[in-house]
Design an enzyme around this catalytic site. Structure first.
Site, mmCIF file in Angstrom:
data_model
loop_
_atom_site.group_PDB
_atom_site.id
_atom_site.type_symbol
_atom_site.label_atom_id
_atom_site.label_comp_id
_atom_site.label_asym_id
_atom_site.label_seq_id
_atom_site.Cartn_x
_atom_site.Cartn_y
_atom_site.Cartn_z
ATOM 1 N N LYS A 1 -3.356 -4.370 -4.929
ATOM 2 C CA LYS A 1 -3.536 -5.923 -5.001
ATOM 3 C C LYS A 1 -4.474 -6.395 -5.993
ATOM 4 C CE LYS A 1 -0.817 -6.477 -0.769
ATOM 5 N NZ LYS A 1 -0.415 -5.017 -0.250
ATOM 6 N N GLU B 1 -1.527 -16.874 0.912
ATOM 7 C CA GLU B 1 -0.803 -16.334 2.318
ATOM 8 C C GLU B 1 -1.432 -14.776 2.637
ATOM 9 O OE1 GLU B 1 0.376 -15.793 -0.638
ATOM 10 O OE2 GLU B 1 1.256 -14.037 -0.550
ATOM 11 N N SER C 1 0.348 3.490 -3.931
ATOM 12 C CA SER C 1 0.051 2.168 -3.768
ATOM 13 C C SER C 1 -1.402 1.656 -2.996
ATOM 14 C CB SER C 1 0.823 1.187 -3.411
ATOM 15 O OG SER C 1 1.364 1.626 -2.324
HETATM 16 C C1 PLP Z 1 0.662 -4.915 0.210
HETATM 17 C C2 PLP Z 1 1.006 -3.427 -0.098
HETATM 18 C C3 PLP Z 1 2.313 -2.940 -0.374
HETATM 19 C C4 PLP Z 1 3.508 -3.956 -0.461
HETATM 20 O O1 PLP Z 1 3.621 -4.906 -1.223
HETATM 21 P P1 PLP Z 1 4.240 -4.965 -2.973
HETATM 22 O O2 PLP Z 1 4.174 -6.193 -3.394
HETATM 23 O O3 PLP Z 1 5.743 -4.435 -2.537
HETATM 24 O O4 PLP Z 1 3.812 -3.802 -3.614
HETATM 25 C C5 PLP Z 1 2.370 -1.574 -0.976
HETATM 26 N N1 PLP Z 1 1.447 -0.736 -0.901
HETATM 27 C C6 PLP Z 1 0.168 -1.298 -0.199
HETATM 28 C C7 PLP Z 1 -0.848 -0.269 -0.112
HETATM 29 C C8 PLP Z 1 0.079 -2.709 0.031
HETATM 30 O O5 PLP Z 1 -1.263 -2.998 0.479
#
Ligand code: PLP
Length: 395
Positions: free
Chosen positions: A95, A117, A380
């Site tokens: 993020k 948000e 992610s």
């Molecule tokens: C917020 C988050 C997501 C989901 O958000 P996307 O916009 O779909 O990427 C996925 N993985 C992690 C670690 C997150 O913090």
């Protein structure tokens, strides 16, 4: 020519099946137009790019590795699995790539105040982090129920100097937080920048978030070419709003030999109605001022991973689905939990529950493929934030 057809107004697709765009009141449209103009003006500006890459390297810690998960691959006995290590970024997820990009734009626009948000609090923390870094006052809207469930993230945001405001209408979760942030933006856009957290919302946000997150896929592509001398056979990512996924996918979208798979949260099972999988089990509709696949109203937005439970999804994913460029499927809570444990034990890497959905699918896919095939999975985020929840579920 790219397979991605998108207009200047952020409408994806042609004919009847289009997604994205902007369906908002005039005051808000004026505010969005200013953001769109600034984004167009600065996105290719050399000084802007230089500054973005400076923070990506020295603050976020990029580039992060593309790690060959040999133990996991050997155990499964099929394709080679590579992990793109977004979990190693400062603040522990992808993020921050987006929040840095957007706050640099906010500064260029002369904004004096940031708003955002947040649902689970991850985007709120990433925004509060960059607001601290750039010394800007910041207000974060969060559903009152989410504030109780994610009290530690509320504390983190406050520690970083942001103000967290409870959204008290409706279900008091993410949807209401977005509504309040949009209202604040419409009222205060002269001096306020709305820093949106995923590849969703009205134009220009989906294209802007894709732009800043595409660093994931560009790095991964260069890294796999260096390590393997060829493109991967699959790229796989979890899909909430769709920002980490579009960041990995977009740089591969015109490489038609690369199969693209987005993994949605199947929750307790699609048939139970407790899930957050609009691409698997929804239909096109308008939500929060843009068009995309949306979950049925009667179904309950639920996932074991708090960061994945959004009833809509990015318009570009909706478009990839409609033209068949990507496949979207779902993985249930229990499978994600199993993958969380398996990756921890085999590789010594504790993944976020969100990312565990992508890993769970790769674990099903890999054994069905020959050993010379390559899967890249977007890791992610890291799972430290989830260990208390998982410990409660396993004990
Ligand atoms: C917020 C988050 C997501 C989901 O958000 P996307 O916009 O779909 O990427 C996925 N993985 C992690 C670690 C997150 O913090």
């Amino acid at each position: 020519m790219s397979v991605v057809k998108v207009t200047q107004d952020g409408v994806f697709g042609e004919g009847e099946m289009t997604f994205g765009g902007s369906f908002v009141p005039d005051v808000l449209q004026n505010a969005l137009n200013r953001v769109a103009e600034a984004f167009e003006k600065y996105k290719d500006d050399p000084e802007f790019i230089r500054e973005y890459h400076y923070y990506m390297k020295d603050y976020v810690g990029r580039e992060n590795p593309l790690y060959y998960a040999k133990n996991l691959s050997d155990k499964l006995g099929g394709a080679k699995i590579y992990l793109k290590r977004e979990d190693l970024n400062h603040t522990g997820a992808h993020k921050i790539n987006n929040t840095i990009g957007q706050i640099l734009l906010a500064k260029r626009m002369g904004a004096k105040r940031i708003i955002a948000e947040t649902g689970a609090g991850q985007h709120g923390v990433a925004t509060a982090t960059v607001a601290a870094l750039f010394n800007m006052p910041c207000t974060i809207y969060m559903g009152e129920v989410d504030m109780q469930r994610q009290a530690l993230n509320v504390f983190r945001m406050e520690l970083l100097g942001s103000k967290v405001v409870a959204a008290k209408s409706g279900n008091r979760t993410l949807k209401e937080a977005v509504d309040e942030a949009l209202m604040d933006f419409a009222t205060n856009h002269e001096d306020t920048f709305y820093l949106l957290g995923s590849a969703v919302g009205p134009h220009p946000y989906p294209l802007m978030v894709r732009h800043f997150q595409s660093i994931i896929g560009r790095e991964a592509k260069a890294q796999i070419l260096e390590k393997e001398g060829r493109l991967p056979d699959y790229v796989v990512a979890c899909v909430g709003g769709g920002s980490n996924a579009i960041g990995l996918f977009y740089p591969f979208v015109d490489d038609l030999s690369v199969k693209i798979v987005g993994v949605e949260p199947g929750g307790k099972g699609i048939s139970t109605g407790f899930h957050a999988a609009p691409l698997t089990a929804g239909k096109p509709d308008v939500i929060h001022g843009f068009k995309c696949y949306v979950m049925d109203e009667a179904e309950k937005c639920h996932s074991i991973a708090a960061g994945l439970d959004y009833p809509g999804v990015g318009p570009e994913h909706s478009y990839y689905k409609s033209i068949g460029r990507a496949e979207y499927l779902s993985v249930e809570d229990q499978e994600a939990l199993d993958a969380f444990v398996t990756l921890s034990k085999t590789e010594g890497i504790i993944p976020a529950l969100e990312s565990s959905h992508a890993i769970a699918y790769a674990m099903k896919l890999a054994p069905t493929l020959p050993k010379d095939q390559i899967i890249i999975v977007n890791l992610s985020g890291r799972g430290d934030k989830d260990v208390a929840q998982v410990s409660e579920m396993l004990n």
